[in-house]
Motif scaffolding. Structure first.
Motif, short mmCIF file in Angstrom:
data_model
loop_
_atom_site.label_atom_id
_atom_site.label_comp_id
_atom_site.label_asym_id
_atom_site.label_seq_id
_atom_site.Cartn_x
_atom_site.Cartn_y
_atom_site.Cartn_z
N ARG A 1 0.88 -1.27 0.05
CA ARG A 1 -0.11 -0.23 -0.04
C ARG A 1 0.69 1.03 0.02
O ARG A 1 0.85 2.06 -0.93
CB ARG A 1 -0.87 -0.14 1.34
N TRP A 2 1.94 1.09 1.03
CA TRP A 2 2.69 2.62 1.00
C TRP A 2 3.38 2.66 0.01
O TRP A 2 3.89 3.92 -0.37
CB TRP A 2 3.51 2.69 2.34
N LYS A 3 4.07 1.84 -0.65
CA LYS A 3 5.02 1.86 -1.69
C LYS A 3 3.98 2.23 -3.07
O LYS A 3 4.66 3.18 -4.04
CB LYS A 3 5.47 0.49 -2.08
N GLU A 4 2.80 1.94 -3.11
CA GLU A 4 1.89 2.54 -4.28
C GLU A 4 1.54 3.91 -4.13
O GLU A 4 1.82 4.60 -4.87
CB GLU A 4 0.71 1.60 -4.21
N LEU A 5 1.35 4.22 -2.68
CA LEU A 5 1.06 5.42 -2.62
C LEU A 5 2.22 6.64 -2.22
O LEU A 5 1.78 8.00 -2.17
CB LEU A 5 -0.06 5.67 -1.51
N GLY B 1 -2.31 -11.18 -14.28
CA GLY B 1 -1.87 -10.47 -13.38
C GLY B 1 -1.45 -9.12 -14.15
O GLY B 1 -0.42 -8.44 -13.71
N VAL B 2 -2.38 -8.44 -14.75
CA VAL B 2 -2.43 -7.16 -15.50
C VAL B 2 -3.03 -6.07 -14.41
O VAL B 2 -3.96 -6.47 -13.88
CB VAL B 2 -3.22 -7.47 -16.72
N HIS B 3 -2.54 -5.10 -14.57
CA HIS B 3 -2.86 -4.02 -13.76
C HIS B 3 -3.06 -4.38 -12.33
O HIS B 3 -4.10 -4.15 -11.58
CB HIS B 3 -4.21 -3.55 -13.97
N LEU C 1 4.63 -6.56 -8.37
CA LEU C 1 5.16 -7.01 -9.67
C LEU C 1 6.68 -7.00 -9.45
O LEU C 1 7.47 -7.86 -10.05
CB LEU C 1 4.56 -6.80 -10.88
N HIS C 2 7.13 -5.88 -9.01
CA HIS C 2 8.67 -5.41 -9.00
C HIS C 2 9.51 -6.56 -8.01
O HIS C 2 10.45 -6.81 -8.18
CB HIS C 2 8.99 -4.30 -8.54
N ASN C 3 8.55 -6.96 -6.94
CA ASN C 3 9.18 -7.93 -5.92
C ASN C 3 8.31 -9.24 -6.13
O ASN C 3 7.89 -9.79 -4.88
CB ASN C 3 8.84 -7.34 -4.62
N ALA C 4 8.26 -9.79 -7.24
CA ALA C 4 7.09 -10.89 -7.30
C ALA C 4 7.69 -12.23 -6.39
O ALA C 4 6.97 -12.95 -5.90
CB ALA C 4 7.18 -11.37 -8.74
N TYR D 1 6.47 -11.71 -2.82
CA TYR D 1 5.08 -11.73 -2.68
C TYR D 1 4.59 -12.84 -3.66
O TYR D 1 3.29 -12.60 -4.23
CB TYR D 1 4.48 -10.32 -2.68
N LYS D 2 5.20 -13.88 -3.83
CA LYS D 2 4.94 -14.85 -4.98
C LYS D 2 3.45 -15.51 -4.52
O LYS D 2 2.59 -15.68 -5.41
CB LYS D 2 5.70 -15.92 -4.97
N TYR D 3 3.25 -15.73 -3.21
CA TYR D 3 1.91 -16.13 -2.83
C TYR D 3 0.53 -15.32 -2.96
O TYR D 3 -0.33 -15.87 -2.89
CB TYR D 3 1.89 -16.27 -1.23
N LEU D 4 0.89 -14.06 -3.63
CA LEU D 4 -0.28 -13.14 -3.83
C LEU D 4 -0.64 -13.09 -5.35
O LEU D 4 -1.65 -12.61 -5.92
CB LEU D 4 0.19 -11.75 -3.65
N LEU D 5 0.30 -13.83 -6.10
CA LEU D 5 -0.14 -14.00 -7.71
C LEU D 5 -0.71 -15.52 -8.02
O LEU D 5 -0.59 -16.28 -7.35
CB LEU D 5 1.45 -13.74 -8.29
#
Length: 384
Positions: free
Chosen positions: A125-129, A357-359, A365-368, A371-375
C-alpha cells in the motif's frame, strides 16, 4: 401435523390400555405403543425431525442468508463516476475528461489507517501511494477489536518502513478498555482516536484524506488525479477490484467502503461506512485475507469484528483453511451476501480462478519473488 401425531398417540395409548391391560407396567406400555406405530410415524419421529434439528444447527446461518431478500432490501444504488486514465495522457487532459479543472499545484494528501498485523499489505500500500502522500498516519492497539492481546506488530517491523519515516505520524492506543462491549464498539473507539491523530499530523481544510482499511489500496494514479483536479465531489467512495486470499480470486461483488474526503475541520469524521452516493470507478484493489501464513488467517478470523462467524472450532483447522484457500471457498462456509435470489444462486460455490496479473500494484510485480503467494497459481501457504 404435530396435532395429528398427538391424536394418533392418544388413540394408540387407549388401544394399549385395552390390549395390554390397565395394570401393565410403564415399560410394557411403551413397548406396546412402539409396536403399534406405523412406518410413517417412525420415520417422522426418529429420522425426519432429528435430521431437521441437525440441519438447522449446522446450516441455520445459510438458511438466514438465503432468505435475506425477504427481510432486507438492497441499499440505494451509487452514482457512478467514470474514471479515465492512461500513463501517456497529460493531467490536464485527464481532469478535463472528468469535467474537472487542473490545479496550479496539487492538494496535500493524508493516508490514515488502523493497523492490526497486515505487514505485507501495508508495505504494498505505502509503496503504491508514497509519491503522492504528504503524511502517513497509523494507529495501532495492543489488542484486537475482539479484545485478544497482541504485540505492536508495526513497531516490531518498523525498519521495513524507514522509507516513510520522515512523513509518518504513528501512535499506539491501549485496547480492551471497552469491557463488555462488542467488537464494533472497540473498532469505533479506535476510529475516533484516528481523528485526534490526524489533527496532530497537521491536516487542514481542503487537504485530501484517504479513509480505508490497510488491505483496501487506492491506485497511485487515482490519488494523483484527485490531488491535481478541482471539481470532484467533496466525498467519493472508491470502487476497488475485489480479491480474496490473493490476486487469483477476483470476487464479483464490489468493494466500495474506501473513500477520499476533502477535509473539513469540525465536520470530517474518520469512518468506514457509506458516507455519500458517489462512487469513483476502478480506483484500486481490495485484497482481503491476503496473508502469507496460515497462522495469520487464524489470527484475523478470531481478531476482527466478524469473529462471531466462527461457529465451529474446525473452521480454524490449518488443513481446512489451506484447502479453502486453494479452492476459492468461503472461510466461514457462508452463502454470498446478496440481496436477490438470482444473485445468491448465481454466486454460490467457489470463486473462479483468474490467471491475469495485469494492472496490479507495481511494487508487487517488481518484487514478485517475495510476494509470490499473492500471484495466480501460488495458493500454498506457510504454516506460520
Amino acid at each position: 401435523m404435530m396435532a395429528d401425531v398427538y391424536s394418533t398417540y392418544k388413540k394408540r395409548d387407549d388401544i394399549c390400555d385395552d390390549v395390554c391391560g390397565q395394570e401393565a407396567s410403564r415399560m410394557s406400555r411403551i413397548r406396546c405403543l412402539m409396536q403399534s406405530l406405523d412406518l410413517r410415524s417412525v420415520v417422522l419421529l426418529f429420522i425426519i425431525i432429528p435430521v431437521g434439528f441437525v440441519g438447522v444447527y449446522f446450516h441455520g446461518q445459510k438458511f438466514t442468508y438465503f432468505l435475506r431478500p425477504l427481510w432486507q432490501s438492497p441499499p440505494p444504488p451509487f452514482i457512478q463516476i467514470p474514471h479515465y486514465y492512461h500513463e501517456n495522457v497529460s493531467m490536464s487532459t485527464l481532469c478535463n475528461l472528468h469535467g474537472w479543472k487542473v490545479r496550479e499545484y496539487p492538494r496535500r494528501v493524508y493516508d490514515a489507517v488502523l493497523f492490526n498485523n497486515e505487514i505485507d499489505m501495508l508495505t504494498i500500500r505505502w509503496k503504491e501511494l508514497y509519491p503522492y502522500i504528504t503524511q502517513f498516519v497509523l494507529l495501532e492497539s495492543n489488542s484486537t477489536f475482539t479484545g485478544i492481546p497482541k504485540p505492536h506488530f508495526f513497531a516490531i517491523n518498523q525498519e521495513r518502513f524507514d522509507f516513510v519515516k520522515p512523513r509518518l505520524t504513528y501512535a499506539t492506543i491501549p485496547g480492551g478498555s471497552r469491557k463488555g462491549k462488542v467488537a464494533f464498539y472497540e473498532e469505533a473507539y479506535q476510529r475516533v482516536a484516528v481523528d485526534r491523530l490526524l489533527r496532530i499530523a497537521g491536516i487542514e481544510d481542503d487537504d485530501l484524506l484517504i479513509m480505508s482499511d490497510v488491505d483496501e489500496i487506492p491506485s497511485g494514479h487515482t490519488i494523483d488525479l484527485l490531488r491535481w483536479c478541482d471539481g470532484s465531489p467533496p466525498i467519493m467512495h472508491l470502487h476497488l477490484r475485489n480479491f480474496l486470499y490473493s490476486f487469483e480470486f477476483n470476487v464479483e461483488h464490489k468493494s466500495w467502503r474506501a473513500s477520499v474526503h476533502k477535509y473539513e475541520k469540525g465536520k470530517t469524521r474518520y469512518a468506514h461506512f457509506r458516507q455519500t452516493d458517489y462512487l469513483f470507478a476502478d480506483s484500486g484493489w481490495h485484497c482481503s485475507f491476503c496473508f502469507k501464513k496460515i497462522s495469520d488467517f487464524v489470527f484475523k478470523m478470531k481478531a476482527y469484528s466478524h469473529s462471531d462467524r466462527i461457529r465451529f472450532s474446525h473452521y480454524l483447522d490449518p488443513k481446512r483453511i489451506q484447502k479453502v484457500i486453494c479452492n476459492g471457498d468461503d472461510l466461514y462456509d457462508m452463502l454470498p451476501e446478496e440481496y436477490t435470489f438470482r444473485q445468491i444462486i448465481g454466486n454460490i460455490g467457489p470463486i473462479p480462478h483468474s490467471y491475469s496479473g495485469v494492472h496490479l500494484p507495481s511494487y508487487l510485480l517488481h518484487n514478485a519473488d517475495e510476494y509470490k503467494y499473492l500471484l495466480p497459481g501460488n495458493c500454498i501457504r506457510e504454516a506460520g
